[in-house]
Motif scaffolding. Structure first.
Motif, short mmCIF file in Angstrom:
data_model
loop_
_atom_site.label_atom_id
_atom_site.label_comp_id
_atom_site.label_asym_id
_atom_site.label_seq_id
_atom_site.Cartn_x
_atom_site.Cartn_y
_atom_site.Cartn_z
N ALA A 7 -1.49 1.74 -18.62
CA ALA A 7 -0.03 1.58 -18.63
C ALA A 7 0.64 2.64 -17.75
N HIS A 8 0.18 3.88 -17.83
CA HIS A 8 0.78 4.93 -17.00
C HIS A 8 0.41 4.74 -15.53
N PHE A 9 -0.80 4.26 -15.27
CA PHE A 9 -1.18 4.00 -13.87
C PHE A 9 -0.30 2.90 -13.29
N CYS A 10 -0.03 1.86 -14.07
CA CYS A 10 0.86 0.78 -13.60
C CYS A 10 2.27 1.30 -13.36
N ALA A 11 2.74 2.23 -14.19
CA ALA A 11 4.07 2.81 -14.02
C ALA A 11 4.14 3.59 -12.70
N ILE A 12 3.09 4.34 -12.39
CA ILE A 12 3.06 5.10 -11.14
C ILE A 12 3.05 4.14 -9.95
N LYS A 13 2.21 3.11 -10.02
CA LYS A 13 2.14 2.13 -8.93
C LYS A 13 3.49 1.47 -8.69
N GLU A 14 4.19 1.15 -9.77
CA GLU A 14 5.50 0.51 -9.64
C GLU A 14 6.51 1.45 -8.98
N LYS A 15 6.46 2.72 -9.36
CA LYS A 15 7.37 3.71 -8.76
C LYS A 15 7.14 3.78 -7.25
N TYR A 16 5.90 3.85 -6.83
CA TYR A 16 5.61 3.94 -5.39
C TYR A 16 5.85 2.62 -4.67
N ARG A 17 5.72 1.50 -5.39
CA ARG A 17 5.99 0.20 -4.77
C ARG A 17 7.46 0.09 -4.37
N ARG A 18 8.34 0.69 -5.19
CA ARG A 18 9.78 0.65 -4.90
C ARG A 18 10.20 1.65 -3.84
N ARG A 19 9.37 2.66 -3.58
CA ARG A 19 9.71 3.69 -2.59
C ARG A 19 9.48 3.12 -1.19
N PRO A 20 10.45 3.26 -0.29
CA PRO A 20 10.24 2.73 1.06
C PRO A 20 9.14 3.51 1.80
N PHE A 21 8.37 2.78 2.58
CA PHE A 21 7.33 3.40 3.42
C PHE A 21 7.95 3.55 4.80
N ILE A 22 8.19 4.80 5.19
CA ILE A 22 8.89 5.10 6.45
C ILE A 22 7.87 5.62 7.46
N GLU A 23 7.63 4.85 8.52
CA GLU A 23 6.64 5.23 9.53
C GLU A 23 6.92 6.62 10.11
N GLU A 24 8.18 6.91 10.41
CA GLU A 24 8.54 8.21 10.99
C GLU A 24 8.20 9.36 10.05
#
Length: 129
Positions: A61-78
């Protein structure tokens, strides 16, 4: 006379992990861990892992929560390129030219310039806040 050595412990036996969500400490053998996309993360020695962050949790459950947090964070190439540049500038021999920096980071000159511009704009915004 020969001395008997104490039985060597496996290094994994004593290792503990810390949950990235609740800060619980638990044996490494019970860890739920993996990699999530993160443009601010670079690996100190293996550039295959650049843009990936290793995360550890005490349960699924905590691993899924972390994955969700990073899924919402934009991935900025720069941001990733700036992190690669920082790694090169803070380790190894000094870099004196853009060509040397390009060679050591694997980036082209336009990517380096965009990364520097992104970094400068971010610092400017942070100093204004």
């Amino acid at each position: 006379m020969w001395k008997r050595r104490k039985a060597a412990r496996s290094p994994r036996e004593d290792r503990v992990e810390l949950c990235d969500v609740c800060a619980a400490v638990f044996p490494a053998s019970e860890a739920v861990s993996g990699y999530v996309p993160d443009s601010s993360s670079t690996h100190e020695t293996n550039d295959w892992f650049d843009g990936l962050r290793r995360v550890t949790a005490c349960c699924d459950a905590h691993f899924c929560a972390i994955k969700e947090k990073y899924r919402r964070r934009p991935f900025i190439e720069e941001e990733l390129w700036a992190a690669k540049i920082t790694r090169v500038l803070t380790s190894g021999p000094p870099v004196r030219t853009v060509e040397q920096l390009a060679c050591r980071t694997g980036l082209g000159e336009p990517e380096i310039r965009r990364a520097v511009a992104w970094h400068n704009e971010r610092r400017r915004r942070l100093s204004e806040s």
